[in-house]
Scaffold this motif. Structure first.
Motif, PDB file in Angstrom:
ATOM      1  N   ALA A 183    -104.339 -13.066 -54.896  1.00  0.00           N
ATOM      2  CA  ALA A 183    -104.293 -14.211 -55.793  1.00  0.00           C
ATOM      3  C   ALA A 183    -104.792 -13.850 -57.178  1.00  0.00           C
ATOM      4  N   MET A 184    -105.664 -12.835 -57.249  1.00  0.00           N
ATOM      5  CA  MET A 184    -106.265 -12.474 -58.515  1.00  0.00           C
ATOM      6  C   MET A 184    -105.381 -11.553 -59.362  1.00  0.00           C
ATOM      7  N   ALA A 185    -104.325 -10.977 -58.771  1.00  0.00           N
ATOM      8  CA  ALA A 185    -103.490 -10.022 -59.504  1.00  0.00           C
ATOM      9  C   ALA A 185    -102.575 -10.775 -60.466  1.00  0.00           C
ATOM     10  N   ASN A 186    -103.157 -11.281 -61.562  1.00  0.00           N
ATOM     11  CA  ASN A 186    -102.395 -12.142 -62.457  1.00  0.00           C
ATOM     12  C   ASN A 186    -102.257 -11.603 -63.878  1.00  0.00           C
ATOM     13  N   THR A 187    -102.788 -10.413 -64.163  1.00  0.00           N
ATOM     14  CA  THR A 187    -102.617  -9.810 -65.483  1.00  0.00           C
ATOM     15  C   THR A 187    -101.871  -8.498 -65.319  1.00  0.00           C
ATOM     16  N   ARG A 188    -100.688  -8.454 -65.886  1.00  0.00           N
ATOM     17  CA  ARG A 188     -99.853  -7.251 -65.770  1.00  0.00           C
ATOM     18  C   ARG A 188     -99.731  -6.587 -67.129  1.00  0.00           C
ATOM     19  N   ASP A 210    -102.169 -13.212 -75.806  1.00  0.00           N
ATOM     20  CA  ASP A 210    -102.903 -13.651 -74.620  1.00  0.00           C
ATOM     21  C   ASP A 210    -104.278 -12.988 -74.595  1.00  0.00           C
ATOM     22  N   PRO A 211    -105.364 -13.751 -74.699  1.00  0.00           N
ATOM     23  CA  PRO A 211    -106.708 -13.178 -74.653  1.00  0.00           C
ATOM     24  C   PRO A 211    -106.982 -12.391 -73.373  1.00  0.00           C
ATOM     25  N   LYS A 212    -106.350 -12.803 -72.261  1.00  0.00           N
ATOM     26  CA  LYS A 212    -106.542 -12.087 -70.990  1.00  0.00           C
ATOM     27  C   LYS A 212    -106.026 -10.649 -71.088  1.00  0.00           C
ATOM     28  N   THR A 220    -119.471  13.450 -75.952  1.00  0.00           N
ATOM     29  CA  THR A 220    -120.234  12.202 -75.861  1.00  0.00           C
ATOM     30  C   THR A 220    -120.156  11.377 -77.133  1.00  0.00           C
ATOM     31  N   ASN A 221    -120.263  12.037 -78.295  1.00  0.00           N
ATOM     32  CA  ASN A 221    -120.221  11.277 -79.546  1.00  0.00           C
ATOM     33  C   ASN A 221    -118.859  10.633 -79.780  1.00  0.00           C
ATOM     34  N   VAL A 222    -117.789  11.280 -79.292  1.00  0.00           N
ATOM     35  CA  VAL A 222    -116.447  10.711 -79.421  1.00  0.00           C
ATOM     36  C   VAL A 222    -116.299   9.506 -78.491  1.00  0.00           C
ATOM     37  N   VAL A 223    -116.839   9.605 -77.287  1.00  0.00           N
ATOM     38  CA  VAL A 223    -116.806   8.477 -76.338  1.00  0.00           C
ATOM     39  C   VAL A 223    -117.405   7.234 -76.977  1.00  0.00           C
ATOM     40  N   GLU A 224    -118.549   7.386 -77.633  1.00  0.00           N
ATOM     41  CA  GLU A 224    -119.219   6.231 -78.231  1.00  0.00           C
ATOM     42  C   GLU A 224    -118.432   5.675 -79.411  1.00  0.00           C
ATOM     43  N   LYS A 225    -117.778   6.545 -80.188  1.00  0.00           N
ATOM     44  CA  LYS A 225    -116.943   6.065 -81.292  1.00  0.00           C
ATOM     45  C   LYS A 225    -115.740   5.285 -80.771  1.00  0.00           C
ATOM     46  N   VAL A 226    -115.145   5.782 -79.686  1.00  0.00           N
ATOM     47  CA  VAL A 226    -114.005   5.094 -79.078  1.00  0.00           C
ATOM     48  C   VAL A 226    -114.442   3.748 -78.514  1.00  0.00           C
ATOM     49  N   ARG A 227    -115.583   3.721 -77.866  1.00  0.00           N
ATOM     50  CA  ARG A 227    -116.088   2.479 -77.282  1.00  0.00           C
ATOM     51  C   ARG A 227    -116.263   1.408 -78.372  1.00  0.00           C
ATOM     52  N   LYS A 228    -116.832   1.811 -79.495  1.00  0.00           N
ATOM     53  CA  LYS A 228    -117.058   0.877 -80.599  1.00  0.00           C
ATOM     54  C   LYS A 228    -115.738   0.411 -81.197  1.00  0.00           C
ATOM     55  N   ALA A 229    -114.820   1.329 -81.424  1.00  0.00           N
ATOM     56  CA  ALA A 229    -113.523   0.973 -82.024  1.00  0.00           C
ATOM     57  C   ALA A 229    -112.682   0.083 -81.117  1.00  0.00           C
ATOM     58  N   SER A 230    -112.890   0.193 -79.799  1.00  0.00           N
ATOM     59  CA  SER A 230    -112.103  -0.605 -78.854  1.00  0.00           C
ATOM     60  C   SER A 230    -112.369  -2.104 -79.015  1.00  0.00           C
ATOM     61  N   GLN A 231    -113.484  -2.459 -79.638  1.00  0.00           N
ATOM     62  CA  GLN A 231    -113.793  -3.880 -79.848  1.00  0.00           C
ATOM     63  C   GLN A 231    -112.881  -4.522 -80.895  1.00  0.00           C
ATOM     64  N   ASN A 232    -112.085  -3.697 -81.601  1.00  0.00           N
ATOM     65  CA  ASN A 232    -111.111  -4.241 -82.554  1.00  0.00           C
ATOM     66  C   ASN A 232    -109.891  -4.815 -81.852  1.00  0.00           C
ATOM     67  N   ILE A 233    -109.783  -4.561 -80.538  1.00  0.00           N
ATOM     68  CA  ILE A 233    -108.685  -5.123 -79.747  1.00  0.00           C
ATOM     69  C   ILE A 233    -109.041  -6.566 -79.407  1.00  0.00           C
ATOM     70  N   GLN A 234    -108.296  -7.507 -79.926  1.00  0.00           N
ATOM     71  CA  GLN A 234    -108.621  -8.939 -79.741  1.00  0.00           C
ATOM     72  C   GLN A 234    -107.400  -9.718 -79.252  1.00  0.00           C
TER      73      GLN A 234
END
Length: 342
Positions: A24-29, A296-298, A328-342
């Motif tokens: 039932a939960m498989a609702n985001t494709r 779609d925010p989902k 490691t430093n690249v991982v953290e930069k990617v993590r921060k930049a991913s918040q631009n996805i809205q």
């Protein structure tokens, strides 16, 4: 008895219907397409992510970087993947904005099919000449000089290249332009290039197709991602790097290549000819490409969750899959930049 039988049948039908409907939960494709270079690790990541997140289903189609970017520009996918990132011109065509995220890194190797030759060394002036059609025989004196003690056959070299629009081609030709002025002024670099006419030039689609052609063609050499060559048990040449050292592809050489790269704000860093005695000369980041605004925010939330999973869990299997874990430093930069996805 009849009523009980009817009830049992009704219950069985209901159970089958529920199973067919899926969780039932498989609702985001999520649908993505693009680079074949990282496809093996992406496919593994997405399967693991969907198992851990039953509400999200990801379908990734490996069709080449160029095709993925076109799908993204046309709005028919939720994300794309490319080893060639995206140019400013390409991004300007996307009204919803573009967020590039380097998600893994890998090496472009020169895999070859030469019976009895297991440790081939190729100088940095010779392998561009092979792809320019200037060096045509395996026993060419320049190749022989770099491989003392190895008997090279009097056999024509068959050059295998990509038939499609390819990020792997972009990375490889960008490197060739960095080390060979003749290649730079000739074919140049891009997702597709006009390869010099040669008697033994063959083309294959995606990394899979080039891998298969090398494996089935005696005397062949071609450029593919390291993991494909390792999986197919193909021999790979050690290449002479900027410091003059011959380096075999693998984790150590790949990490040494990445060590000299700085990720800027736009998340695009190129390594056309990395310095360092231990650096393998053809290494690259490869990017996932997202919109900055989703209807779609989902979908946006699911994509950010997917990125976090790839950073936290996915990097753990990178080496085993034939890729280079992100620093490691690249991982953290990617993590921060991913918040631009809205």
């Amino acid at each position: 008895m009849k009523i009980r039988t009817i009830l049992q049948c009704l219950i069985s039908i209901a159970v089958v219907a529920l199973l067919a409907a899926g969780p039932a939960m498989a609702n985001t494709r999520i649908v993505g397409s693009g680079a074949s270079f990282p496809a093996p690790i992406y496919t593994t990541w997405f399967k693991q992510f969907s198992r851990a997140n039953k509400d999200v289903q990801i379908n990734y189609q490996s069709k080449g970087s160029g095709a993925g970017i076109r799908d993204f520009q046309n709005g028919v996918v939720d994300f794309a993947a490319s080893d060639a990132a995206m140019s400013e011109e390409e991004m300007a065509k996307v009204d919803r904005g573009v967020q590039l995220l380097p998600m893994t890194a890998g090496e472009v190797v020169l895999a070859y099919n030469l019976k009895g030759v297991k440790a081939l060394k190729l100088p940095r002036d010779i392998y561009p000449a092979i792809f320019l059609g200037k060096v045509k025989k395996w026993n060419d004196p320049a190749i022989a000089a770099a491989n003392p003690g190895i008997t090279l056959p009097d056999e024509d070299i068959t050059v295998v290249v990509r038939a499609d629009s390819s990020g792997t081609t972009f990375v490889f030709t960008k490197h060739l332009c960095a080390v060979s002025p003749e290649f730079k002024s000739g074919p140049g670099y891009g997702k597709t290039v006009n390869w010099p006419a040669a008697a033994n030039l063959v083309k294959g689609p995606k990394n899979d197709g080039v891998t298969a052609l090398i494996k089935q063609t005696p005397g062949a050499i071609g450029y593919i991602e390291y993991g494909f060559a390792r999986m197919a048990k193909l021999d790979m040449a050690s290449l002479q790097n900027k410091d003059g050292k011959f380096v075999a592809p693998g984790l150590e050489g790949g990490q040494a290549a990445l060590a000299g790269a700085t990720i800027p704000e736009n998340m695009i860093a190129w390594l056309p000819d990395p310095a360092g005695e231990k650096a393998y000369p053809i290494a690259t980041y490869t990017w996932m490409v997202f919109y900055k605004k989703y209807d779609d925010p989902k979908t946006a939330d699911a994509l950010k969750k997917m990125v976090a999973y790839c950073l936290d869990e996915g990097q753990k299997i990178a080496d085993k899959a034939g890729y280079i874990p992100l620093p490691t430093n690249v991982v953290e930069k990617v993590r921060k930049a991913s918040q631009n996805i809205q």
